[in-house]
Design an enzyme around this catalytic site. Structure first.
Site, PDB file in Angstrom:
ATOM      1  N   LYS A 139     -10.421  -2.311  12.342  1.00 35.81           N
ATOM      2  CA  LYS A 139      -9.165  -1.978  13.034  1.00 35.81           C
ATOM      3  C   LYS A 139      -9.148  -2.597  14.434  1.00 35.81           C
ATOM      4  CE  LYS A 139      -6.829   0.245   9.927  1.00 35.81           C
ATOM      5  NZ  LYS A 139      -5.633  -0.383   9.364  1.00 35.81           N
TER       6      LYS A 139
ATOM      7  N   ASP B   2       2.182  -1.661  -4.510  1.00 35.56           N
ATOM      8  CA  ASP B   2       0.825  -1.113  -4.493  1.00 35.56           C
ATOM      9  C   ASP B   2       0.007  -1.842  -5.547  1.00 35.56           C
ATOM     10  OD1 ASP B   2      -0.361   1.597  -3.124  1.00 35.56           O
ATOM     11  OD2 ASP B   2      -1.403   1.133  -4.987  1.00 35.56           O
ATOM     12  N   ILE B   3      -1.312  -1.731  -5.441  1.00 35.24           N
ATOM     13  CA  ILE B   3      -2.186  -2.405  -6.406  1.00 35.24           C
ATOM     14  C   ILE B   3      -2.095  -1.744  -7.791  1.00 35.24           C
ATOM     15  CG2 ILE B   3      -4.253  -1.058  -5.807  1.00 35.24           C
ATOM     16  CD1 ILE B   3      -5.685  -3.956  -6.025  1.00 35.24           C
ATOM     17  N   ARG B   4      -1.682  -0.455  -7.795  1.00 34.12           N
ATOM     18  CA  ARG B   4      -1.520   0.247  -9.080  1.00 34.12           C
ATOM     19  C   ARG B   4      -0.089   0.722  -9.220  1.00 34.12           C
ATOM     20  NH1 ARG B   4      -1.864   5.902  -7.594  1.00 34.12           N
ATOM     21  NH2 ARG B   4      -2.041   5.828  -5.349  1.00 34.12           N
TER      22      ARG B   4
ATOM     23  N   GLY C 115       0.840  -1.198   0.000  1.00 34.85           N
ATOM     24  CA  GLY C 115       0.000   0.000   0.000  1.00 34.85           C
ATOM     25  C   GLY C 115       0.870   1.241   0.000  1.00 34.85           C
TER      26      GLY C 115
ATOM     27  N   GLY D 201      -0.177   5.110  -1.049  1.00 35.93           N
ATOM     28  CA  GLY D 201      -1.108   5.939  -0.271  1.00 35.93           C
ATOM     29  C   GLY D 201      -0.428   7.087   0.460  1.00 35.93           C
ATOM     30  N   GLN D 202      -1.241   7.768   1.264  1.00 38.50           N
ATOM     31  CA  GLN D 202      -0.775   8.992   1.947  1.00 38.50           C
ATOM     32  C   GLN D 202       0.422   8.720   2.854  1.00 38.50           C
ATOM     33  OE1 GLN D 202      -3.286  10.417   5.064  1.00 38.50           O
ATOM     34  NE2 GLN D 202      -2.556  12.524   4.946  1.00 38.50           N
TER      35      GLN D 202
ATOM     36  N   TYR E  80     -14.758   0.547   9.246  1.00 33.64           N
ATOM     37  CA  TYR E  80     -13.321   0.763   9.379  1.00 33.64           C
ATOM     38  C   TYR E  80     -12.880   0.542  10.828  1.00 33.64           C
ATOM     39  CZ  TYR E  80      -8.988   3.611   9.297  1.00 33.64           C
ATOM     40  OH  TYR E  80      -7.709   4.069   9.412  1.00 33.64           O
TER      41      TYR E  80
HETATM   42  C1  AKB Z   1      -9.770   8.387   8.685  1.00 38.46           C
HETATM   43  O1  AKB Z   1     -10.208   9.538   8.839  1.00 38.46           O
HETATM   44  O2  AKB Z   1     -10.468   7.436   8.323  1.00 38.46           O
HETATM   45  C2  AKB Z   1      -8.310   8.112   9.011  1.00 38.46           C
HETATM   46  C3  AKB Z   1      -8.121   7.657  10.404  1.00 38.46           C
HETATM   47  C4  AKB Z   1      -8.340   8.573  11.529  1.00 38.46           C
HETATM   48  O3  AKB Z   1      -7.772   6.530  10.626  1.00 38.46           O
HETATM   49  N1  AKB Z   1      -7.545   9.288   8.764  1.00 38.46           N
END
Ligand code: AKB
Length: 306
Positions: free
Chosen positions: A141, A32-34, A6, A9-10, A137
């Site tokens: 996590k 990365d995938i791309r 990855g 990404g940022q 998300y």
């Molecule tokens: C998000 O906003 O989803 C992320 C995070 C806080 O993990 N930047």
């Protein structure tokens, strides 16, 4: 040899840059995938959900350390529930299993302040407290944290993790997060002198300047194994501010900057997250210390984006 999954990404792009400066370009394989034009060789196009492909890359480059960053962030994950769960969880198991089988020695996997939820104490949120996330998300996590700790305890897997706050950097744009406004605001301030914010003016969230976040990641990975007492994920505090406060810090440098507020669905996500974080465990265990505050971050962001 190090593999960053990855890497486009940022966080990935800056992490690869810093790791290559530290260990030498040829020692850090970006993937990365791309294809990512900013990432130079060694580079591998790699889907984090393709276990066989991961194994091949690990074998080909004799990888011993993996930074596994591929994930869907909070706002995007709400729109692709099944895929977010699959990507965020399944890919983690592939990497944990490589360490369980002793193919690789060490893993970095980022968690997030998203593991907290509406019933978590919101001020100075402790390391160990109520974690009742209500986003896909956040649930992924939190589950990931539990599995990291399980693999560490049962299979002696050296996995290390940080609960990243919102990350702010000038080199790359974030994608699909709730804290992304705090990056976009600088770009819009310079381009248009105005910003329409998707969160309310008084929404406090924990944030961190990218330079600090990358330093924290590398310091955690370099720390003596014995000092890493938390194998789920470490709280990291950074800087807590609201849209109104970041706008005021920008106004000090760009006096005609204007902000308006148009909260959308991301407001609900932000409202379930902490306002500020207690990171004393990270400070005590591996000597973490944050460098930037809101003023110094704004000054540096604007200097570089200009
Ligand atoms: C998000 O906003 O989803 C992320 C995070 C806080 O993990 N930047």
């Amino acid at each position: 040899m190090i593999l960053v999954i990855g890497a486009g990404g940022q966080v990935g792009q800056e992490l690869v840059h810093n790791l290559r400066q530290l260990y030498g370009k040829e020692k850090v394989v970006a993937s990365d995938i791309r294809e990512v034009k900013e990432l130079e060789a060694p580079f591998e196009k790699l889907n984090a959900l393709d276990e066989e492909a991961i194994k091949k890359v690990v074998e080909k480059h004799k990888i011993k350390e993996v930074y596994h960053l591929a994930a869907l962030l909070s706002a995007t994950a709400e729109k692709q529930i099944d895929f977010a769960w699959k990507l965020n969880m399944q890919s983690l198991f592939y990497i944990l299993d490589l360490a369980k089988e002793k193919v690789i020695d060490k893993i970095f996997w980022p968690s997030s302040i998203a593991v907290f939820g509406p019933n978590t104490p919101r001020e100075n949120t402790p390391q160990h407290t109520i974690t009742d996330p209500n986003t896909v998300y956040g649930i992924s996590k939190l589950a990931g944290e539990r599995w990291c700790e399980y693999y560490a305890e049962k299979f002696d897997v050296d996995v290390r993790s940080i609960r990243y706050p919102g990350l702010i950097g000038y080199k790359t744009l974030p994608g699909g997060g709730t804290t992304d406004y705090a990056v976009d605001i600088y770009h819009q301030a310079l381009e248009k002198r105005e910003y329409s914010c998707f969160l309310k003016e008084d929404t406090y969230l924990p944030m961190m300047y990218m330079e600090d976040a990358i330093r924290a990641t590398i310091e955690l990975m370099q720390a003596d194994k014995k000092s890493i007492k938390i194998r789920s994920s470490y709280n990291l505090a950074g800087i807590s501010f609201s849209p109104k406060e970041i706008a005021a810090s920008i106004k000090e440098i760009i006096p005609d900057f204007k902000i308006t507020y148009h909260p959308d669905s991301r407001q609900n996500i932000a409202d379930s997250w902490p306002k500020s974080i207690d990171d004393s465990s990270a400070q005590n265990d591996w000597g973490w210390k944050c460098k930037y505050n809101l003023q110094s971050m704004t000054k540096d962001m604007i200097k570089h984006l200009k």
